[in-house]
Scaffold this active site. Structure first.
Site, PDB file in Angstrom:
ATOM      1  N   LEU A  92       9.444   4.548   2.603  1.00  0.00           N
ATOM      2  CA  LEU A  92       8.375   3.628   2.710  1.00  0.00           C
ATOM      3  C   LEU A  92       8.210   3.373   4.173  1.00  0.00           C
ATOM      4  O   LEU A  92       9.054   3.901   5.115  1.00  0.00           O
ATOM      5  CB  LEU A  92       9.026   2.246   2.445  1.00  0.00           C
ATOM      6  CG  LEU A  92       9.325   2.142   0.722  1.00  0.00           C
ATOM      7  CD1 LEU A  92      10.063   0.742   0.437  1.00  0.00           C
ATOM      8  CD2 LEU A  92       8.034   2.155  -0.235  1.00  0.00           C
ATOM      9  N   ASP A  93       6.941   2.950   4.701  1.00  0.00           N
ATOM     10  CA  ASP A  93       6.399   3.015   5.817  1.00  0.00           C
ATOM     11  C   ASP A  93       7.532   1.912   6.649  1.00  0.00           C
ATOM     12  O   ASP A  93       8.050   0.917   6.000  1.00  0.00           O
ATOM     13  CB  ASP A  93       5.136   2.423   6.138  1.00  0.00           C
ATOM     14  CG  ASP A  93       4.047   3.436   5.634  1.00  0.00           C
ATOM     15  OD1 ASP A  93       4.488   4.588   5.631  1.00  0.00           O
ATOM     16  OD2 ASP A  93       2.830   3.252   5.496  1.00  0.00           O
ATOM     17  N   MET A  94       7.749   1.995   7.963  1.00  0.00           N
ATOM     18  CA  MET A  94       8.485   1.227   8.707  1.00  0.00           C
ATOM     19  C   MET A  94       8.236  -0.151   8.456  1.00  0.00           C
ATOM     20  O   MET A  94       9.024  -0.907   8.272  1.00  0.00           O
ATOM     21  CB  MET A  94       8.719   1.648  10.227  1.00  0.00           C
ATOM     22  CG  MET A  94       9.668   0.642  11.015  1.00  0.00           C
ATOM     23  SD  MET A  94       9.533   1.020  12.759  1.00  0.00           S
ATOM     24  CE  MET A  94       8.069   0.126  13.093  1.00  0.00           C
ATOM     25  N   THR A 118       6.686  -1.511   6.014  1.00  0.00           N
ATOM     26  CA  THR A 118       6.529  -1.961   4.417  1.00  0.00           C
ATOM     27  C   THR A 118       7.767  -2.273   4.082  1.00  0.00           C
ATOM     28  O   THR A 118       8.907  -1.340   4.428  1.00  0.00           O
ATOM     29  CB  THR A 118       5.955  -0.789   3.690  1.00  0.00           C
ATOM     30  OG1 THR A 118       4.560  -0.381   4.339  1.00  0.00           O
ATOM     31  CG2 THR A 118       5.982  -1.291   2.313  1.00  0.00           C
TER      32      THR A 118
END
Length: 574
Positions: A400-402, A404
């Site tokens: 997951l993106d940082m 998110t």
């Protein structure tokens, strides 16, 4: 020579109550200082007042910048600049001059560019030669005919081979020894004849094709030679131009672009390097002995086709073109802390939603790395590795993106890792995200009744297909690119609209970097960024410190050992 005060603009409003910034802006990630907001607003009013400029930016937008400075008299004002060489429309706004500007005195450029133009003219003439198209077409036709005739003859050989086999079988059972020997000899000769015909057919076409290929090569060799000369001259000229861009810093040290990019990841500066707003502003300030206090850049006008740039939104400086430059120009100055060097996971706990011998499922907080970064090691990977030292798998099977938050599954064994990876590759794992957009998508999409009341449930849904690739000049941003981007698909469904903000579900079918963020923000997507998105949305005081409102709410998979379908769901905290 430009007058010292001509580009210095005093504020038209009272600024006595506005506190000066303690440090200069970290240019790649920032919240605009109140002084920058005032300066940007005044510049935007000037842009708006120019009808011709307004019409120009309705066709294509541009990045503008403001630099808050203190002059030698102690007055606080600002400088204005735009990215790029020049504006098409004449105006009366006091923009700072370029770092380097071509003019009639730039003899080396005009002399060498004249040679390049002559080569371009020669190249156009050669490419327009009707024989070039004729030979290319003839070659294509011949290659197709050759392939067809060879295929037909090989098919005939297969049929003949089958027939000879049957004849041999019949002859062995029905002919005398002498007759059999004669028959087998004839059949063997037929086989040789077939092979010889294939050889002759190949030779025939090879000779014809070679004749046309030779004529074509004579033309293309000349074209390629001119192209090579042009490329060599263009590269040489580009390097000369880059050496004319001599950039100052606060210590008075001057370096050209070739020096500044010597140790960069890509040592050849991208096209347009040195013409962005930020280097122009700082260069002028240092030349006039102004003290830079704060800086901000905003987009004005129609958004570009690929990048996420929205009218009046503030954006950080581009990393590809400006990072080596600004690293030099800001040397010796007191700068805001680089947020990328601060561990965002400090003090945060990683909640375990489920665990067994094969997998562990966590609820990743927002601003928490999935895997170790360039400067920060703390991450989901590190925390789980420390908590499960006996794990034999690689742990990470997706990210997951940082920024998110939400559900992540990790593999504790090699068997589980292989199974989960295969499920992700085959898209058997189902994901659902919940997000809040920084506006209502009813108007731009026309999907929702415009009279819909705030908070009312909606049935609006749809699909976004926008191919993505990384922005090589501005990592980690992503671009929409129909030529070289990777296919990416997202399904969306509105939950409700409350106080002008839209809550919705997002179902990514693919898993590209920043896919949901770009699909929401891009004009060909939902055209509204996710609330709190500091890359593709707004950077201002209203959003300062606000998290990205994107949460991986649900994950459905088959257990790698039991094969039982399992669904993990954690509600968002926003």
């Amino acid at each position: 020579m430009i007058n010292q005060q001509v580009c210095f603009t005093a504020f038209s409003v009272n600024i006595e109550k506005v506190a000066l910034p303690k440090r200069f802006t970290f240019p790649f990630c920032y919240t605009p200082h109140p002084f920058c907001l005032l300066a940007a607003e005044e510049l935007q009013q000037q842009l708006q007042s120019h009808q011709q400029l307004t019409q120009e930016f309705e066709q294509i937008g541009k990045m503008f910048g403001v630099l808050i400075v203190e002059n030698k008299q102690g007055d606080i004002g600002y400088l204005s600049a735009f990215s790029g060489k020049q504006l098409t429309t004449k105006n009366t706004i006091n923009f700072v001059p370029p770092v380097f500007e071509l003019d009639a005195q730039t003899d080396f450029f005009h002399a060498e560019n004249k040679i390049i133009n002559r080569l371009n003219s020669e190249l156009d003439t050669l490419l327009a030669n009707p024989k070039l198209a004729t030979y290319q077409q003839s070659l294509t036709v011949m290659l197709n005919q050759q392939e067809q005739q060879l295929a037909q003859h090989r098919n005939l050989m297969t049929i003949n081979r089958h027939n000879r086999k049957e004849q041999r079988s019949h002859a062995k059972n029905n002919l005398t020894e002498d007759s059999l020997a004669q028959q087998l000899k004839q059949l063997a000769q037929q086989s040789v004849d077939d092979k010889n015909q294939l050889r002759d057919l190949k030779a025939y076409w090879a000779d014809l094709i070679m004749q046309v290929q030779h004529k074509l090569t004579v033309l293309t060799d000349e074209i390629n030679l001119i192209k090579k000369k042009r490329k060599q001259l263009s590269t040489k000229l580009q390097k000369k131009l880059f050496k004319q861009y001599r950039l100052l810093n606060s210590n008075g040290v001057e370096k050209d672009l070739i020096e500044l990019f010597e140790h960069a990841v890509y040592p050849i500066p991208p096209a347009g390097t040195g013409d962005c707003a930020a280097p122009k502003l700082l260069q002028y300030a240092f030349k006039q002995d102004y003290k830079p206090l704060a800086m901000a850049e905003f987009w004005w006008g129609k958004p570009p086709k690929s990048e996420i740039r929205q009218h009046k939104n503030f954006y950080g400086a581009c990393s590809g073109k400006c990072q080596p430059i600004l690293h030099h120009m800001l040397e010796g100055m007191s700068i805001d802390e680089n947020p990328l060097l601060v561990n965002p996971a400090q003090g945060k706990t990683l909640e375990i939603v489920y665990q067994d011998d094969a997998i562990v499922v966590v609820n990743k907080p927002s601003e928490f790395l999935s895997v170790p970064g360039k400067n920060i090691e703390d991450s989901v990977y590190l925390r789980i590795k420390q908590q499960f030292p006996q794990a034999t798998g690689s742990l990470i099977v997706h990210r997951l993106d940082m920024s998110t938050s939400g559900v992540m599954v990790l593999a504790l064994t090699k068997r589980a890792q292989k199974s989960l990876q295969q499920q992700f590759i085959n898209r058997h794992i189902k994901k659902r995200y919940v997000a809040i957009l920084a506006g209502s998508i009813a108007t731009p999409l026309g999907e929702v009744n415009s009279e819909e009341k705030s908070g009312e449930k909606s049935e609006a849904q749809g699909e976004i297909n926008l191919p993505l690739r990384g922005d090589l000049d501005d990592r980690p941003r992503q671009l929409v690119c129909f030529d070289h981007g990777k296919a990416s698909k997202t399904y969306w469904q509105i939950i409700e609209t409350v106080k002008g903000k839209t809550r919705l579900y997002l179902y990514p079918e693919t898993g590209r970097t920043h896919q949901l963020r770009v699909h929401c923000a891009h004009p060909k997507g939902l055209n509204i960024p996710i609330l709190g998105d500091d890359l593709y949305g707004r950077q201002d005081e209203e959003n300062k410190g606000q998290r990205l409102h994107l949460h991986a709410q649900r994950l459905t998979l088959h257990h790698p050992i039991t094969k039982k379908e399992m669904t993990f769901e954690v509600d968002a905290d926003f």
